[in-house]
Design a protein around this motif. Structure first.
Motif, mmCIF file in Angstrom:
data_model
loop_
_atom_site.group_PDB
_atom_site.id
_atom_site.type_symbol
_atom_site.label_atom_id
_atom_site.label_comp_id
_atom_site.label_asym_id
_atom_site.label_seq_id
_atom_site.Cartn_x
_atom_site.Cartn_y
_atom_site.Cartn_z
ATOM 1 N N HIS A 37 1.382 -1.032 0.369
ATOM 2 C CA HIS A 37 0.234 0.159 -0.150
ATOM 3 C C HIS A 37 0.884 0.864 -0.347
ATOM 4 O O HIS A 37 1.805 1.257 0.328
ATOM 5 N N PHE A 38 0.621 2.159 -1.214
ATOM 6 C CA PHE A 38 1.679 2.784 -1.026
ATOM 7 C C PHE A 38 0.796 4.702 -0.558
ATOM 8 O O PHE A 38 -0.086 5.142 -1.709
ATOM 9 N N GLU A 39 1.732 5.269 0.098
ATOM 10 C CA GLU A 39 0.659 7.111 0.293
ATOM 11 C C GLU A 39 2.183 8.092 -0.058
ATOM 12 O O GLU A 39 2.859 8.430 0.668
ATOM 13 N N PRO A 40 1.943 7.748 -1.828
ATOM 14 C CA PRO A 40 2.722 9.116 -1.711
ATOM 15 C C PRO A 40 2.888 10.297 -1.481
ATOM 16 O O PRO A 40 4.244 10.882 -1.097
ATOM 17 N N GLU A 41 2.117 10.763 -0.962
ATOM 18 C CA GLU A 41 2.068 11.651 -0.144
ATOM 19 C C GLU A 41 2.863 11.887 1.433
ATOM 20 O O GLU A 41 3.268 12.669 1.917
ATOM 21 N N ASN A 42 2.983 10.580 1.892
ATOM 22 C CA ASN A 42 3.648 10.591 3.027
ATOM 23 C C ASN A 42 5.001 10.248 3.015
ATOM 24 O O ASN A 42 5.715 9.374 3.582
ATOM 25 N N TYR A 43 5.565 9.360 1.444
ATOM 26 C CA TYR A 43 6.445 8.715 1.201
ATOM 27 C C TYR A 43 6.533 7.211 1.616
ATOM 28 O O TYR A 43 7.483 6.579 2.158
ATOM 29 N N LEU A 44 5.358 7.166 2.393
ATOM 30 C CA LEU A 44 4.935 5.545 2.422
ATOM 31 C C LEU A 44 4.568 4.564 1.590
ATOM 32 O O LEU A 44 4.173 4.329 0.947
ATOM 33 N N LEU A 45 5.990 3.545 1.820
ATOM 34 C CA LEU A 45 5.050 2.479 1.557
ATOM 35 C C LEU A 45 4.880 0.839 2.376
ATOM 36 O O LEU A 45 5.568 0.934 3.468
ATOM 37 N N LYS A 46 3.773 0.140 3.042
ATOM 38 C CA LYS A 46 3.524 -0.179 3.213
ATOM 39 C C LYS A 46 3.373 -1.993 3.467
ATOM 40 O O LYS A 46 1.774 -1.705 1.821
ATOM 41 N N ASN A 47 3.370 -2.711 3.949
ATOM 42 C CA ASN A 47 3.016 -4.121 3.295
ATOM 43 C C ASN A 47 2.042 -4.760 5.096
ATOM 44 O O ASN A 47 2.771 -4.293 6.467
ATOM 45 N N GLU A 48 1.830 -5.860 5.696
ATOM 46 C CA GLU A 48 1.629 -6.250 6.320
ATOM 47 C C GLU A 48 2.944 -6.843 7.124
ATOM 48 O O GLU A 48 3.033 -6.500 8.359
ATOM 49 N N ASN A 49 4.253 -6.797 6.702
ATOM 50 C CA ASN A 49 5.798 -7.102 7.179
ATOM 51 C C ASN A 49 6.326 -5.582 7.745
ATOM 52 O O ASN A 49 6.851 -5.632 9.003
#
Length: 108
Positions: free
Chosen positions: A19-31
């Motif tokens: 899941h990628f939130e470009p505004e927050n520069y955040l890329l995440k998955n369950e791990n």
């Protein structure tokens, strides 16, 4: 074109398990939660806005740096390999090299 100018709805992307939130520069998955640099986030967003499409090196460089000189091309390779490392666990998503042209984000 249907480009939304409403900034209250922040565009988010889902690809593979990420899941990628470009505004927050955040890329995440369950791990993991990975904070990208601004350039990495811009690069990933550019790929996700153009899935399964060959992006020419010049276009990527102009989008990210506003210039396409040789040294920036070397930097781009570094960014690409960083993104590749991050998404390497994803079986259905990969960044392909298109020799002498550019790159393509393949999403199966």
């Amino acid at each position: 074109s249907q480009k939304s100018t409403d900034n209250s709805t922040q565009k988010q992307y889902t690809f593979g398990s990420f899941h990628f939130e470009p505004e927050n520069y955040l890329l995440k998955n369950e791990n993991q939660n990975i904070t990208l640099t601004e350039r990495e986030a811009s690069l990933l967003k550019l790929f996700l806005d153009n899935p399964n499409t060959v992006l020419k090196r010049e276009k990527i460089l102009m989008e990210l740096w506003g210039s396409d000189d040789y040294f920036l091309g070397r930097s781009l390779d570094v960014f690409i390999s960083r993104l590749r490392k991050i998404i390497k666990e994803e079986t259905h998503v990969r960044i392909e090299n298109i020799p002498r042209v550019g790159f393509k984000l393949v999403v199966e």
